[in-house]
Scaffold this motif. Structure first.
Motif, PDB file in Angstrom:
ATOM      1  N   LEU A  11       4.240  30.844 110.989  1.00 33.18           N
ATOM      2  CA  LEU A  11       5.528  31.335 110.501  1.00 33.18           C
ATOM      3  C   LEU A  11       6.549  31.177 111.621  1.00 33.18           C
ATOM      4  CD1 LEU A  11       5.026  34.765 108.674  1.00 33.18           C
ATOM      5  CD2 LEU A  11       5.885  32.629 107.676  1.00 33.18           C
ATOM      6  N   ALA A  12       7.729  30.693 111.275  1.00 30.99           N
ATOM      7  CA  ALA A  12       8.835  30.674 112.241  1.00 30.99           C
ATOM      8  C   ALA A  12       9.706  31.889 111.944  1.00 30.99           C
ATOM      9  CB  ALA A  12       9.639  29.390 112.091  1.00 30.99           C
ATOM     10  N   GLU A  13      10.174  32.539 113.000  1.00 35.39           N
ATOM     11  CA  GLU A  13      11.007  33.734 112.804  1.00 35.39           C
ATOM     12  C   GLU A  13      12.285  33.641 113.621  1.00 35.39           C
ATOM     13  OE1 GLU A  13       7.647  37.133 111.905  1.00 35.39           O
ATOM     14  OE2 GLU A  13       8.055  36.622 113.995  1.00 35.39           O
ATOM     15  N   ARG A  14      13.332  34.194 113.037  1.00 41.26           N
ATOM     16  CA  ARG A  14      14.583  34.383 113.779  1.00 41.26           C
ATOM     17  C   ARG A  14      14.960  35.837 113.670  1.00 41.26           C
ATOM     18  NH1 ARG A  14      18.743  29.340 112.944  1.00 41.26           N
ATOM     19  NH2 ARG A  14      17.420  27.851 114.010  1.00 41.26           N
ATOM     20  N   ASP A  15      15.250  36.430 114.784  1.00 39.45           N
ATOM     21  CA  ASP A  15      15.569  37.870 114.810  1.00 39.45           C
ATOM     22  C   ASP A  15      14.509  38.671 114.069  1.00 39.45           C
ATOM     23  OD1 ASP A  15      17.961  37.239 116.138  1.00 39.45           O
ATOM     24  OD2 ASP A  15      18.957  36.847 114.213  1.00 39.45           O
ATOM     25  N   GLY A  16      13.269  38.228 114.212  1.00 41.08           N
ATOM     26  CA  GLY A  16      12.157  38.961 113.601  1.00 41.08           C
ATOM     27  C   GLY A  16      11.979  38.698 112.114  1.00 41.08           C
ATOM     28  N   LEU A  17      12.838  37.869 111.538  1.00 34.99           N
ATOM     29  CA  LEU A  17      12.709  37.606 110.092  1.00 34.99           C
ATOM     30  C   LEU A  17      12.107  36.228 109.853  1.00 34.99           C
ATOM     31  CD1 LEU A  17      16.152  38.960 108.853  1.00 34.99           C
ATOM     32  CD2 LEU A  17      13.897  40.063 108.671  1.00 34.99           C
ATOM     33  N   PRO A  18      11.152  36.114 108.901  1.00 35.96           N
ATOM     34  CA  PRO A  18      10.521  34.815 108.630  1.00 35.96           C
ATOM     35  C   PRO A  18      11.523  33.828 108.034  1.00 35.96           C
ATOM     36  CG  PRO A  18       9.352  36.627 107.548  1.00 35.96           C
ATOM     37  CD  PRO A  18      10.640  37.187 108.052  1.00 35.96           C
TER      38      PRO A  18
END
Ligand SMILES: CC(C)(COP(=O)(O)OP(=O)(O)OC[C@H]1O[C@@H](n2cnc3c(N)ncnc32)[C@H](O)[C@@H]1OP(=O)(O)O)[C@@H](O)C(=O)NCCC(=O)NCCS
Length: 305
Positions: free
Chosen positions: A200-207
């Protein structure tokens, strides 16, 4: 069966092809050539019941042709076989809806391409490969982190995967069945439960992105494989949320996947993509993939010319 095999040098055509064409069991069709030779092909009908995972990418009734001869060297042989196949369809009376004819052929055999186009087959999908010695561009820094997914990530992973399903239904053979959400979830659930390599890639903790992969072993006595013997990484699904595409997330996910497979000793990685997909046809070659086999298909089956 063997006396009907004609010589073919698949390796001269493409060094990454296996030694022989896949030879599944099925009723044989025969075609006579003007010079008296005979060529043959197995004609395999598959029926996929509602609720089976294959209905996501295949028509429920599908007729596949597997030439036994080395038709890659002579398009006349292939043309004769496709003509006999067309006649056989009248006998099989395929369903008017949800049916297909398909043939998978070495992508580099452009003599075959001409034959298939003449018979109204479409290059719907390619099986593309990347050998482990290939390099890919260094992913851009984008504030994105990547981690292995676990069974508890099923909801987030499935939601991202479904964006790919819907996109692929516009540009290829994917079918949005009434139960496509459940089917996709079930496939992902099984991979995650088996500990398959899924990221999974996440940005700011969101997937924001998903790479759903697995390992695949091809034995040297495997008569149905389209890959050379060895251990391969398989990329089943790569998907990035629509608003974040083109921002480097897909590249970062694939860097993690390629590192994993190379370190694990894979001969290479493979995947399927649709030639009409304007994103993946740019993305995958940049990542070092190139077509090995092309899946030619016509839907419904009776539309084969
Ligand atoms: C294919 C996909 C996974 C790639 O992920 P991504 O995060 O968009 O990819 P990247 O940003 O790392 O690289 C995208 C490349 O595509 C091209 N691109 C340019 N604009 C783009 C855009 N708006 N969207 C997507 N790709 C774009 C560029 O060539 C870019 O390469 P570059 O970094 O050298 O400029 C993503 O676009 C996606 O989810 N597409 C829809 C589903 C899909 O097609 N999945 C693959 C099925 S086989």
């Amino acid at each position: 069966m063997n006396e009907e095999l004609l010589p073919v040098d698949l390796h001269r055509l493409d060094p990454l092809l296996p030694d022989r064409f896949p030879q599944p069991r099925g009723p044989l069709l025969h075609a006579a050539l003007p010079d008296g030779r005979r060529v043959s092909a197995a004609c395999v009908v598959s029926r996929h019941p509602p609720g089976s995972i294959a209905t996501l990418w295949s028509a429920r009734w599908s007729c596949a042709l597997f030439p036994l001869s080395g038709a890659a060297t002579e398009s006349a042989e292939l043309r004769a076989l496709v003509e006999v196949w067309r006649a056989e369809l009248d006998r099989l009376s395929p369903p008017a809806q949800d049916s297909a004819c398909e043939i998978t052929w070495p992508s580099r055999d452009v003599d075959g391409t001409r034959v298939f186009l003449d018979h109204c087959l479409m290059p719907l999908t390619v099986l593309a490969v990347r050998t482990s010695d290939r390099t890919a561009p260094i992913p851009r820094a984008s504030g994105t982190t990547v981690r292995r997914a676990t069974p508890s990530d099923l909801d987030a992973a499935a939601e991202i995967a479904l964006h790919e399903t819907r996109y692929s239904a516009l540009v290829g053979g994917t079918m949005l069945r009434p139960d496509h959400v459940e089917l996709k979830r079930a496939g992902l659930r099984a991979r995650l439960a088996a500990g398959a390599p899924v990221w999974l890639a996440e940005r700011d903790g969101l997937p924001v992105g998903l790479a759903e992969c697995s390992w695949s072993t091809v034995r040297s006595d495997d008569l149905e494989s389209r890959l050379r013997p060895g251990t391969w990484g398989y990329v089943n699904c790569l998907s990035v949320l629509p608003t974040l595409r083109g921002g480097g997330v897909g590249s970062i996910l694939m860097a993690a996947a390629h590192r994993h497979f190379t370190e694990g000793g894979a001969s290479g990685t493979y995947l399927y993509y649709n030639p009409a997909n304007p994103l993946s046809t740019v993305f995958w070659p940049t990542q070092g993939y190139r077509p090995l086999w092309t899946v030619w298909e016509v839907r419904p089956a009776a539309a084969l010319r």
